[in-house]
Design a protein around this motif. Structure first.
Motif, PDB file in Angstrom:
ATOM      1  N   LEU A 137      23.775  12.567  -2.130  1.00 52.95           N
ATOM      2  CA  LEU A 137      24.718  12.708  -1.262  1.00 52.95           C
ATOM      3  C   LEU A 137      25.439  11.634  -0.725  1.00 52.95           C
ATOM      4  O   LEU A 137      26.847  11.260  -0.782  1.00 52.95           O
ATOM      5  N   PHE A 180      17.496  11.119 -13.357  1.00 57.95           N
ATOM      6  CA  PHE A 180      18.478  10.927 -14.363  1.00 57.95           C
ATOM      7  C   PHE A 180      19.862  11.078 -13.714  1.00 57.95           C
ATOM      8  O   PHE A 180      20.781  10.360 -13.975  1.00 57.95           O
ATOM      9  N   ALA A 181      19.854  11.843 -12.589  1.00 60.79           N
ATOM     10  CA  ALA A 181      21.365  12.318 -12.048  1.00 60.79           C
ATOM     11  C   ALA A 181      21.497  11.192 -11.276  1.00 60.79           C
ATOM     12  O   ALA A 181      22.775  10.759 -11.306  1.00 60.79           O
ATOM     13  N   ILE A 233      29.509  15.698  -6.299  1.00 64.90           N
ATOM     14  CA  ILE A 233      28.231  16.296  -6.419  1.00 64.90           C
ATOM     15  C   ILE A 233      27.535  16.433  -5.374  1.00 64.90           C
ATOM     16  O   ILE A 233      26.431  16.985  -5.095  1.00 64.90           O
ATOM     17  N   LEU A 234      28.307  16.511  -3.949  1.00 68.50           N
ATOM     18  CA  LEU A 234      27.685  16.448  -2.715  1.00 68.50           C
ATOM     19  C   LEU A 234      27.430  18.075  -2.392  1.00 68.50           C
ATOM     20  O   LEU A 234      26.078  18.114  -1.973  1.00 68.50           O
ATOM     21  N   LEU A 235      28.121  18.828  -2.675  1.00 68.58           N
ATOM     22  CA  LEU A 235      27.794  20.550  -2.140  1.00 68.58           C
ATOM     23  C   LEU A 235      26.562  20.773  -3.065  1.00 68.58           C
ATOM     24  O   LEU A 235      25.940  21.591  -2.881  1.00 68.58           O
ATOM     25  N   LEU A 279      20.224  20.581 -13.855  1.00 71.60           N
ATOM     26  CA  LEU A 279      18.722  20.898 -14.632  1.00 71.60           C
ATOM     27  C   LEU A 279      17.668  20.672 -13.570  1.00 71.60           C
ATOM     28  O   LEU A 279      16.756  21.464 -13.788  1.00 71.60           O
ATOM     29  N   SER A 280      17.645  19.897 -12.604  1.00 66.25           N
ATOM     30  CA  SER A 280      16.624  19.574 -11.672  1.00 66.25           C
ATOM     31  C   SER A 280      16.472  20.629 -10.599  1.00 66.25           C
ATOM     32  O   SER A 280      15.260  20.975 -10.198  1.00 66.25           O
ATOM     33  N   HIS A 281      17.457  21.569 -10.791  1.00 64.17           N
ATOM     34  CA  HIS A 281      17.351  22.669  -9.970  1.00 64.17           C
ATOM     35  C   HIS A 281      17.097  23.982 -10.826  1.00 64.17           C
ATOM     36  O   HIS A 281      17.456  25.238 -10.351  1.00 64.17           O
ATOM     37  N   GLU A 299      24.218  19.329  -3.881  1.00 65.15           N
ATOM     38  CA  GLU A 299      22.926  19.037  -3.351  1.00 65.15           C
ATOM     39  C   GLU A 299      22.540  19.773  -1.932  1.00 65.15           C
ATOM     40  O   GLU A 299      21.520  20.464  -1.786  1.00 65.15           O
ATOM     41  N   GLN A 300      23.681  19.946  -1.342  1.00 70.38           N
ATOM     42  CA  GLN A 300      23.411  21.092   0.057  1.00 70.38           C
ATOM     43  C   GLN A 300      23.283  22.645  -0.435  1.00 70.38           C
ATOM     44  O   GLN A 300      22.533  23.272   0.187  1.00 70.38           O
ATOM     45  N   HIS A 357      14.506  15.032 -13.717  1.00 70.32           N
ATOM     46  CA  HIS A 357      16.008  14.937 -13.879  1.00 70.32           C
ATOM     47  C   HIS A 357      16.932  14.596 -12.778  1.00 70.32           C
ATOM     48  O   HIS A 357      17.958  14.036 -12.944  1.00 70.32           O
ATOM     49  N   ARG A 358      16.212  14.686 -11.491  1.00 66.81           N
ATOM     50  CA  ARG A 358      17.122  14.321 -10.489  1.00 66.81           C
ATOM     51  C   ARG A 358      17.146  12.663 -10.455  1.00 66.81           C
ATOM     52  O   ARG A 358      18.276  12.223 -10.064  1.00 66.81           O
ATOM     53  N   GLU A 396      27.718   9.478  -3.276  1.00 63.83           N
ATOM     54  CA  GLU A 396      29.095   9.691  -3.612  1.00 63.83           C
ATOM     55  C   GLU A 396      29.658   9.404  -2.504  1.00 63.83           C
ATOM     56  O   GLU A 396      30.904   8.580  -2.605  1.00 63.83           O
ATOM     57  N   HIS A 449      22.458  16.653 -14.981  1.00 63.37           N
ATOM     58  CA  HIS A 449      20.954  16.410 -14.957  1.00 63.37           C
ATOM     59  C   HIS A 449      20.577  17.011 -13.409  1.00 63.37           C
ATOM     60  O   HIS A 449      19.406  17.386 -13.165  1.00 63.37           O
ATOM     61  N   TYR A 450      21.327  16.851 -12.528  1.00 60.97           N
ATOM     62  CA  TYR A 450      21.370  17.343 -11.094  1.00 60.97           C
ATOM     63  C   TYR A 450      21.008  18.809 -11.125  1.00 60.97           C
ATOM     64  O   TYR A 450      20.016  19.263 -10.557  1.00 60.97           O
ATOM     65  N   HIS A 493      22.647   8.144 -13.501  1.00 56.30           N
ATOM     66  CA  HIS A 493      23.885   8.333 -14.372  1.00 56.30           C
ATOM     67  C   HIS A 493      25.056   8.301 -13.397  1.00 56.30           C
ATOM     68  O   HIS A 493      26.284   7.870 -13.508  1.00 56.30           O
ATOM     69  N   TYR A 494      24.749   8.804 -12.055  1.00 60.13           N
ATOM     70  CA  TYR A 494      25.810   8.760 -10.845  1.00 60.13           C
ATOM     71  C   TYR A 494      26.029   7.306 -10.798  1.00 60.13           C
ATOM     72  O   TYR A 494      27.261   6.843 -10.690  1.00 60.13           O
ATOM     73  N   PHE A 500      27.391  13.792 -16.826  1.00 59.38           N
ATOM     74  CA  PHE A 500      25.797  13.641 -17.189  1.00 59.38           C
ATOM     75  C   PHE A 500      25.052  13.820 -15.801  1.00 59.38           C
ATOM     76  O   PHE A 500      24.062  14.412 -15.562  1.00 59.38           O
ATOM     77  N   ALA A 501      25.636  13.023 -14.731  1.00 59.56           N
ATOM     78  CA  ALA A 501      24.881  13.163 -13.503  1.00 59.56           C
ATOM     79  C   ALA A 501      24.817  14.594 -12.900  1.00 59.56           C
ATOM     80  O   ALA A 501      23.805  15.120 -12.321  1.00 59.56           O
TER      81      ALA A 501
END
Lengths: 303, 303, 303, 303
Positions: free
Chosen positions: D98, D167-168, A97-99, A174-176, A101-102, D164-165, D101, A171-172, D171-172, A167-168
């Protein structure tokens, strides 16, 4: 070249290997698969087909489905897909999920989980999950010329209950703003897509449209086929893609169920299956088997 | 197929493009190059050769040299090289140091700067820089069948004076024990390697051994050639490699001097040059030109 | 409160601890220090001073010197320093280069290595290294009221020969224009600064100006003292700063030589030394000792 | 010292500032708040209380609630909490995923969102969300000595629909086994906790137990109070914590509603509110106001 003999020797060789990788344990329904199984199937351009090993055992194709989903989504929305997902190797694990975010919620490519979820979200647009999956299954069945291919509902349900990482990711994104449906809806569809069950004989047949054989051009244009192959060689094995290209020399897409679909453009569609995974999450013996097959047949996209 | 006509049309098309990318400004000697220049050369398997545009203008091949260095180092130490450098796309910029920290000084692949410095460090072993560079130049001249190829010393000196990022990479790898020589020594050699000057006609000829043409097998075995092509397709354009594979469909290696060497295995060795770069640091018009060439000729490793 | 008794009990307690941390092994001159040593010294606001253990043994203060360097640099250029370095905890190891890439060569704070190198580069401006170090030593000797404090040249030379990670940081910052001198010059000065040798009695005295005792206001204004204390509490123990603040409740600055300078504002300047480090690179027993001291004395900045 | 006059001057000063930061726009219910509002309240150790500005306007305390939640959770499970969450500044934004993870689902500290979700998950254990929130409200009301404090349900619902963030993040963490309840349950509780509404007069009173005033020791032991203050100074303003410590010199906790609770241990509990945020997500004028207040009163934990 005696392909039957080559496949036979590979299968025998794989049977004796003590290091078989580790079966994926994070999807309960997959954790109990017997790691001793192995199968390989090859469809040639002339239509002939060869199989060896447990080629009639169905397995969960999991991320191999991302190739079919990508073909379907590109057929639906064309290059518009690339506004939502990139075409670059991520250099990170399949579920990273790291990239995201970036890079503000835009996945690197359609073959890592985040990107595949966007692909599903794309072909889902304007449809119910059932309709969307119906469309995908029509595509897969037509590709394989086999109406018997189905989705293993128990695997799908198992993933819905435990796929927290996905799911993470959903949702992530979706937040964007990079998801158009509720995570439940898109992931419900995605997990069913991943739960398509096939044996290697079916999977090899289903992959023929990626060989660019003239009689399957109705499914996807030659240009698009080439481009999917390009994505498979650079991104198809996650952060093990470079190593796979180096050792095997052919485009492929792996799944945590232990299957790999490998394409020798113009020559062969290959499916291999062995449930134990290497540390990238790709079939350990499957990779070894197609490496041997490519060496013994001389199939390589690199001359 | 009228290759001459195709090259002519591409060259004309490129001449009219208003967006020409940006010339690399961090190497003083390169910053003053005229961005209007363009050249393309193709060597076919049968030995015929075609050029168009400024094909007799020498340019600094820069990171295209990493292909020759890799071939030389693999010839010297074989697969032992892979104990010090990986084979995976990095997903980061060509001069990134971030993954070096996370991966304890082991670069992801030999085509990003850190990995190329390790490659140079490898072929330098047991030699003085002058001897090592002599060996590299013999390799390049033999490949190109041209004794006139030389190193532009002023470019090398310019980079020694300003290549602070590369010094950081070298010192960082040294701190992890992944450099065998003093940074000054390895980087002195590395910057001279990058300062090899060629025109596209020479570069296309120098790339023929990567086509796997039978008469050049003395330079590198077919297996090794395939593997270098595999590395070029997955890592040859840094974090633009996926996009290049998708659009062009052929293995290539770019340099910040604006040159790209592209291989159509078994068919052609292609060199293109235009100094303006895209944001990955690869020639903007060069990429566009080989994309057009691949489409017009049908050359693709993907069927 | 019988401070002498408290220090005596702490010293006895520390002598019996089996887990003593690990002596820094990456600086050859420090690797051979006997980990059984321990010393603690306290200077009170009224001028009285207490010591216990090996308080006359000199040790390399290493990164504790960053506090004196920061005080000196702020005295020289004032808040202008903050154009080149931040004031935030990095959340990364003391020698990390990762954030430097993401933040374009601007270190997070003056107490991680990259930031301290910028601080040295700042007080070096307009001086030769010898002059600059002369100015720093005058500051330290005046603070400690002790002309005997010196630099251990063999430690400095040892670090110049082996401090590759710091060279990487310096070259990297230079590549972003955030170094004003050649890396050799700045790092030569920096390594000598780190090689200042003191015993805990000297170090505790040298830290009195950070207590904001009225008679030392000539060295630094109360406002600046408060701000250095703020930086010590948030950043003084690298990625172990939060834990130190939580457990000890006082600002401090550690060094890989095993020393820690701790300030109870208005009350005490404390120096502790034990060579074995925890995994953040801070003295293991030193941290434990000041945690006990703070609890037993009730000294805390948090009420 | 005329505190009333100081607060009056600060309030007047803030009223004239043209740069008021930006109101949080990702929570719909907060996006429409008038940025011209400002209030400040101070409770002294002797029980006297001063307010200025819009001190009777209720606002959403948002992340300021993390302090009360942490106090409650520590009261419930003690240091066991630290098996699930760290105590280090993250060096990243408040909603970053970030490090989760890289650190396998264990948040850096209880004041970033991920860590606060774990804190809520902790005090939720063994209770229904309604009971858990009941317990939290009892704690807050007792701390503030005010039964009128309530939760703004419309804000909570707004966040449930759009968070949503978060929730991410939930879930994470669940995917790493670091969540004990379904994300819906924990986040439902968390969003209601964040939606507690107070004015600055109430918030300053509610913060008195963090001053370590003897009459509130029933709420939390002095040791625990000191430790919460330690966490506030190192982590309370996310990746702006170092700057806040440097400028203000007091522990504080901010919220995206524009409130900040600031503690001068043993002396004062301060609440400030202004809805416009700086780029770390902390109140822009609020920070400026408490910086001025600390300077004018001389309150500082750093001597």
């Amino acid at each position: 070249m005696d392909l039957e003999q080559i496949l036979h020797e590979i299968t025998q060789d794989m049977a004796t290997r003590p290091d078989r990788g580790r079966v994926a344990n994070y999807i309960p329904q997959l954790a109990c698969i017997d790691p001793d199984q192995f199968a390989i199937s090859v469809c040639l351009a002339d239509g002939t087909q060869y199989s060896c090993g447990d080629a009639d055992m169905s397995f969960s194709i999991q991320s191999v489905s991302k190739v079919f989903a990508l073909a379907l989504a590109l057929g639906r929305v064309g290059d518009h897909l690339w506004t939502r997902v990139g075409r670059e190797p991520s250099g990170q694990a399949f579920d990273s999920i790291l990239l995201l975010e970036q890079e503000k919620g835009r996945p690197r490519n359609p073959f890592i989980n985040a990107g595949a979820i966007v692909t599903t979200d794309t072909y889902l647009e304007g449809h119910s999950p059932a309709e969307a999956l119906g469309g995908l299954m029509r595509f897969v069945r037509e590709a394989a010329d086999d109406e018997d291919i189905h989705i293993d509902d128990s695997v799908a349900r198992s993933e819905i209950a435990t796929g927290h990482r996905n799911f993470a990711l959903a949702h992530y994104m979706l937040s964007h703003g990079n998801l158009r449906h509720a995570p439940d809806l898109t992931l419900g569809t995605y997990f069913h897509q991943c739960a398509i069950a096939m044996n290697t004989a079916q999977l090899a047949r289903a992959g023929r449209f990626l060989m660019n054989s003239p009689d399957l051009v109705r499914m996807l244009s030659p240009g698009r086929v080439r481009r999917i192959n390009a994505l498979m060689i650079t991104c198809g094995q996650y952060d093990g893609s470079g190593d796979f290209a180096y050792r095997v020399g052919l485009p492929g897409k792996s799944g945590v169920g232990g299957g790999i679909l490998v394409i020798a453009p113009g020559q062969a569609s290959i499916a291999v299956w062995s449930p134990g995974l290497n540390h990238y999450g790709n079939s350990h013996l499957g990779t070894l088997a197609v490496e041997t097959l490519a060496r013994d047949t001389g199939w390589s996209i690199f001359g």
